[in-house]
Design a protein around this motif. Sequence first.
Motif, PDB file in Angstrom:
ATOM      1  N   LEU A 175       0.812  -1.212   0.000  1.00 24.64           N
ATOM      2  CA  LEU A 175       0.000   0.000   0.000  1.00 24.64           C
ATOM      3  C   LEU A 175       0.850   1.270   0.000  1.00 24.64           C
ATOM      4  CD1 LEU A 175      -2.667  -1.200   2.598  1.00 24.64           C
ATOM      5  CD2 LEU A 175      -3.062  -0.828   0.164  1.00 24.64           C
ATOM      6  N   LEU A 176       2.025   1.194   0.621  1.00 26.85           N
ATOM      7  CA  LEU A 176       2.901   2.364   0.713  1.00 26.85           C
ATOM      8  C   LEU A 176       4.317   1.966   0.301  1.00 26.85           C
ATOM      9  CD1 LEU A 176       1.774   3.650   4.210  1.00 26.85           C
ATOM     10  CD2 LEU A 176       1.424   4.882   2.082  1.00 26.85           C
ATOM     11  N   PRO A 177       4.533   1.735  -0.987  1.00 25.18           N
ATOM     12  CA  PRO A 177       5.839   1.220  -1.414  1.00 25.18           C
ATOM     13  C   PRO A 177       7.009   2.117  -1.035  1.00 25.18           C
ATOM     14  CG  PRO A 177       4.358   1.609  -3.295  1.00 25.18           C
ATOM     15  CD  PRO A 177       3.575   1.883  -2.061  1.00 25.18           C
ATOM     16  N   LYS A 178       6.756   3.421  -0.840  1.00 24.86           N
ATOM     17  CA  LYS A 178       7.919   4.265  -0.528  1.00 24.86           C
ATOM     18  C   LYS A 178       8.129   4.437   0.978  1.00 24.86           C
ATOM     19  CE  LYS A 178       6.017   8.863  -0.615  1.00 24.86           C
ATOM     20  NZ  LYS A 178       6.282  10.240  -0.793  1.00 24.86           N
ATOM     21  N   ALA A 179       7.377   3.675   1.771  1.00 25.75           N
ATOM     22  CA  ALA A 179       7.600   3.729   3.225  1.00 25.75           C
ATOM     23  C   ALA A 179       8.981   3.181   3.540  1.00 25.75           C
ATOM     24  CB  ALA A 179       6.537   2.918   3.944  1.00 25.75           C
ATOM     25  N   GLU A 180       9.691   3.868   4.427  1.00 23.56           N
ATOM     26  CA  GLU A 180      11.002   3.373   4.867  1.00 23.56           C
ATOM     27  C   GLU A 180      10.829   2.695   6.218  1.00 23.56           C
ATOM     28  OE1 GLU A 180      14.157   6.219   4.724  1.00 23.56           O
ATOM     29  OE2 GLU A 180      13.260   7.228   3.003  1.00 23.56           O
ATOM     30  N   ILE A 181      11.611   1.635   6.413  1.00 25.52           N
ATOM     31  CA  ILE A 181      11.444   0.864   7.634  1.00 25.52           C
ATOM     32  C   ILE A 181      12.415   1.335   8.713  1.00 25.52           C
ATOM     33  CG2 ILE A 181      11.510  -1.479   8.599  1.00 25.52           C
ATOM     34  CD1 ILE A 181      10.693  -2.463   5.820  1.00 25.52           C
ATOM     35  N   LEU A 182      11.854   1.523   9.902  1.00 29.55           N
ATOM     36  CA  LEU A 182      12.638   1.918  11.059  1.00 29.55           C
ATOM     37  C   LEU A 182      12.553   0.744  12.022  1.00 29.55           C
ATOM     38  CD1 LEU A 182      13.911   4.692  11.786  1.00 29.55           C
ATOM     39  CD2 LEU A 182      11.788   5.253  12.955  1.00 29.55           C
ATOM     40  N   VAL A 183      13.687   0.127  12.320  1.00 25.15           N
ATOM     41  CA  VAL A 183      13.640  -1.086  13.149  1.00 25.15           C
ATOM     42  C   VAL A 183      14.033  -0.753  14.585  1.00 25.15           C
ATOM     43  CG1 VAL A 183      14.304  -3.509  13.301  1.00 25.15           C
ATOM     44  CG2 VAL A 183      14.373  -2.355  11.095  1.00 25.15           C
ATOM     45  N   VAL A 184      13.178  -1.141  15.524  1.00 21.89           N
ATOM     46  CA  VAL A 184      13.473  -0.903  16.939  1.00 21.89           C
ATOM     47  C   VAL A 184      13.885  -2.222  17.570  1.00 21.89           C
ATOM     48  CG1 VAL A 184      12.559  -0.073  19.153  1.00 21.89           C
ATOM     49  CG2 VAL A 184      11.741   0.937  17.014  1.00 21.89           C
ATOM     50  N   THR A 185      14.966  -2.188  18.325  1.00 22.57           N
ATOM     51  CA  THR A 185      15.420  -3.402  19.007  1.00 22.57           C
ATOM     52  C   THR A 185      16.017  -3.033  20.360  1.00 22.57           C
ATOM     53  OG1 THR A 185      16.713  -5.426  18.719  1.00 22.57           O
ATOM     54  CG2 THR A 185      17.770  -3.379  18.033  1.00 22.57           C
ATOM     55  N   THR A 186      16.283  -4.036  21.170  1.00 20.70           N
ATOM     56  CA  THR A 186      17.021  -3.817  22.417  1.00 20.70           C
ATOM     57  C   THR A 186      18.468  -4.248  22.156  1.00 20.70           C
ATOM     58  OG1 THR A 186      16.648  -6.035  23.274  1.00 20.70           O
ATOM     59  CG2 THR A 186      14.947  -4.401  23.764  1.00 20.70           C
ATOM     60  N   PRO A 187      19.368  -3.988  23.102  1.00 16.30           N
ATOM     61  CA  PRO A 187      20.774  -4.353  22.848  1.00 16.30           C
ATOM     62  C   PRO A 187      21.027  -5.857  22.892  1.00 16.30           C
ATOM     63  CG  PRO A 187      20.562  -2.927  24.781  1.00 16.30           C
ATOM     64  CD  PRO A 187      19.193  -3.254  24.355  1.00 16.30           C
ATOM     65  N   ALA A 212      18.065  -8.782  18.662  1.00 16.07           N
ATOM     66  CA  ALA A 212      18.549  -8.289  17.374  1.00 16.07           C
ATOM     67  C   ALA A 212      18.352  -9.334  16.274  1.00 16.07           C
ATOM     68  CB  ALA A 212      20.027  -7.900  17.490  1.00 16.07           C
ATOM     69  N   ASP A 213      18.517 -10.614  16.663  1.00 11.91           N
ATOM     70  CA  ASP A 213      18.294 -11.688  15.689  1.00 11.91           C
ATOM     71  C   ASP A 213      16.860 -11.671  15.172  1.00 11.91           C
ATOM     72  OD1 ASP A 213      20.835 -12.582  15.945  1.00 11.91           O
ATOM     73  OD2 ASP A 213      20.357 -14.227  17.337  1.00 11.91           O
ATOM     74  N   VAL A 214      15.910 -11.514  16.112  1.00  8.56           N
ATOM     75  CA  VAL A 214      14.502 -11.516  15.711  1.00  8.56           C
ATOM     76  C   VAL A 214      14.196 -10.262  14.891  1.00  8.56           C
ATOM     77  CG1 VAL A 214      12.171 -11.985  16.538  1.00  8.56           C
ATOM     78  CG2 VAL A 214      14.092 -12.471  18.011  1.00  8.56           C
ATOM     79  N   ALA A 215      14.772  -9.148  15.328  1.00 15.26           N
ATOM     80  CA  ALA A 215      14.525  -7.890  14.620  1.00 15.26           C
ATOM     81  C   ALA A 215      15.072  -7.964  13.196  1.00 15.26           C
ATOM     82  CB  ALA A 215      15.167  -6.740  15.373  1.00 15.26           C
ATOM     83  N   GLU A 216      16.144  -8.741  13.030  1.00 21.32           N
ATOM     84  CA  GLU A 216      16.742  -8.879  11.701  1.00 21.32           C
ATOM     85  C   GLU A 216      15.727  -9.463  10.721  1.00 21.32           C
ATOM     86  OE1 GLU A 216      20.444 -10.991  11.798  1.00 21.32           O
ATOM     87  OE2 GLU A 216      20.438 -11.299   9.641  1.00 21.32           O
ATOM     88  N   VAL A 263      18.202   1.922  12.409  1.00 22.75           N
ATOM     89  CA  VAL A 263      17.910   1.099  13.583  1.00 22.75           C
ATOM     90  C   VAL A 263      17.883   1.999  14.812  1.00 22.75           C
ATOM     91  CG1 VAL A 263      18.826  -0.731  15.084  1.00 22.75           C
ATOM     92  CG2 VAL A 263      18.939  -0.983  12.586  1.00 22.75           C
ATOM     93  N   VAL A 264      16.908   1.774  15.684  1.00 26.52           N
ATOM     94  CA  VAL A 264      16.851   2.475  16.963  1.00 26.52           C
ATOM     95  C   VAL A 264      17.054   1.429  18.051  1.00 26.52           C
ATOM     96  CG1 VAL A 264      15.385   3.760  18.573  1.00 26.52           C
ATOM     97  CG2 VAL A 264      15.264   4.250  16.112  1.00 26.52           C
ATOM     98  N   GLU A 265      18.070   1.643  18.878  1.00 28.28           N
ATOM     99  CA  GLU A 265      18.274   0.718  19.999  1.00 28.28           C
ATOM    100  C   GLU A 265      17.619   1.325  21.236  1.00 28.28           C
ATOM    101  OE1 GLU A 265      22.191  -1.509  20.892  1.00 28.28           O
ATOM    102  OE2 GLU A 265      21.968  -0.081  22.548  1.00 28.28           O
ATOM    103  N   ASN A 266      16.704   0.584  21.841  1.00 30.06           N
ATOM    104  CA  ASN A 266      15.991   1.085  23.020  1.00 30.06           C
ATOM    105  C   ASN A 266      16.381   0.247  24.228  1.00 30.06           C
ATOM    106  OD1 ASN A 266      14.142   2.606  24.543  1.00 30.06           O
ATOM    107  ND2 ASN A 266      12.476   1.166  24.120  1.00 30.06           N
ATOM    108  N   SER A 319      24.792  -5.509  25.433  1.00 31.96           N
ATOM    109  CA  SER A 319      25.147  -4.325  24.632  1.00 31.96           C
ATOM    110  C   SER A 319      25.450  -4.726  23.197  1.00 31.96           C
ATOM    111  CB  SER A 319      26.381  -3.635  25.235  1.00 31.96           C
ATOM    112  OG  SER A 319      27.499  -4.482  25.112  1.00 31.96           O
ATOM    113  N   GLY A 320      25.345  -3.744  22.354  1.00 31.52           N
ATOM    114  CA  GLY A 320      25.798  -3.937  20.967  1.00 31.52           C
ATOM    115  C   GLY A 320      24.736  -4.411  19.984  1.00 31.52           C
ATOM    116  N   GLY A 321      23.548  -4.786  20.479  1.00 22.85           N
ATOM    117  CA  GLY A 321      22.523  -5.344  19.578  1.00 22.85           C
ATOM    118  C   GLY A 321      22.147  -4.410  18.434  1.00 22.85           C
ATOM    119  N   GLY A 322      22.024  -3.139  18.733  1.00 23.55           N
ATOM    120  CA  GLY A 322      21.615  -2.172  17.700  1.00 23.55           C
ATOM    121  C   GLY A 322      22.648  -2.059  16.593  1.00 23.55           C
ATOM    122  N   ALA A 323      23.930  -1.954  17.000  1.00 21.28           N
ATOM    123  CA  ALA A 323      25.007  -1.798  16.005  1.00 21.28           C
ATOM    124  C   ALA A 323      25.133  -3.057  15.148  1.00 21.28           C
ATOM    125  CB  ALA A 323      26.325  -1.493  16.711  1.00 21.28           C
ATOM    126  N   VAL A 324      25.028  -4.223  15.805  1.00 20.59           N
ATOM    127  CA  VAL A 324      25.130  -5.489  15.069  1.00 20.59           C
ATOM    128  C   VAL A 324      23.994  -5.585  14.053  1.00 20.59           C
ATOM    129  CG1 VAL A 324      24.878  -8.000  15.307  1.00 20.59           C
ATOM    130  CG2 VAL A 324      26.341  -6.733  16.890  1.00 20.59           C
TER     131      VAL A 324
END
Length: 382
Positions: free
Chosen positions: A248-260, A265-269, A285-288, A305-310
């Motif tokens: 419906l919105l092909p130009k929507a960009e995805i913002l992924v939220v995860t914890t460290p 991060a695996d599931v968020a991937e 990616v937003v690490e919360n 730590s590090g989940g967001g960067a990975v």
Amino acid sequence: MSSPVDPTSEALNEAVQAALATVIDPELRKPITELGMVDSVSVSADGRVSLAVLLTIAGCPLKDTITADAGKALSAVPGVTAVDVELKVMDQAQRDALKEQLRGPGGQRGIPFNEAGSLTKVFAVASGKGGVGKSSVTVNLACALAAQGLRVGIVDADVYGFSVPGLMGITQAPTRVDDMILPPVAYGVKVISIGMFVTGNQPVAWRGPMLHRALEQFLTDVYFGDLDALFLDLPPGTGDIAISVAQLLPKAEILVVTTPQAAAADVAERAGAIATQTGQKIAGVVENMSYLEMPDGGRMELFGSGGGAVLASRLAGMVGTDVPLLGQIPLDIQLREGGDAGVPIVLGQPATPAAEALAGIAGQLAARPRGLAGMHLGVQPR
Ligand code: ADP
């Protein structure tokens, strides 16, 4: 010989008109004078203003706000001694004219954000699993951008856990003007949620096609007007809604939220990986819940730590473009309390590190150029 027009009253009339033009319809966010909502206005010799306002529908929930705002604006005009506001309701022809004015000629019924000229940045906020703060991040980013003066909307498409109205303190239902739905506005953000269409706290037991249809209706029937940014709060995981958003919105960009946490991060991937199938861009990616600040100033990394960067680097490898880690938001009781109270932390406690991290992420999203892809720039050969 007396002048045919009393200059004082002409000036007063002009001042009254100017004051009316500052009265904004709370849902449509435009001056009532532009929306054809002023049926009549007159000023008597003793400075008494009689105003008749046309509401879109009978029993408009915001009629008291409009009356109060008009009364306040007019009373402030020097020379006005009293204000009488009469409320009337638009007839069908007037409503049709309003809809045409808002939606364009013929009352366009497509998804406005897909039009070639649309400059709205659309962000679909995704997460691998629930409880990582996806909705909290969504509302805070939206409110931070609105506070900067941007026009912002949220579609709460988290059908199983719709929480945006609560996080924004919204109890008002959307207003229906025939087939057009006017979303409630909080902190300058227009919000529509599946939660506004179910009674009580009932679960939504909808299957894919119904969800698709509901999302499509939100995007076509809800009047958002011209937005700078639209956020979609997706359900966690890689479900049907993510695919629907892509369609419906092909130009929507995805913002992924995860914890460290590495596991998170695996599931968020997997949620982010949808983009490789749909060809959507990943905004970042937003690490919360990155850490808890201790009284001695140290940081306790509750979830590792590090989940967001990975995650950001793995997604970058997958889509073949840069995927930034946009920010790391610490754990903060005030973030949770603000959510419970319906006052997002970026507005209620802007000086906290969590609010500053959120505002920093919002700033990066705002700094991105608005979408020009497919836009006709009107360039002519010389
Ligand atoms: P999701 O949308 O991913 O399910 P929510 O935004 O509903 O997650 O957040 C889940 C819970 O965690 C809420 O009670 C929220 O207030 C809390 N929360 C989210 N982020 C933080 C944070 N950084 N610090 C403290 N509490 C948080």
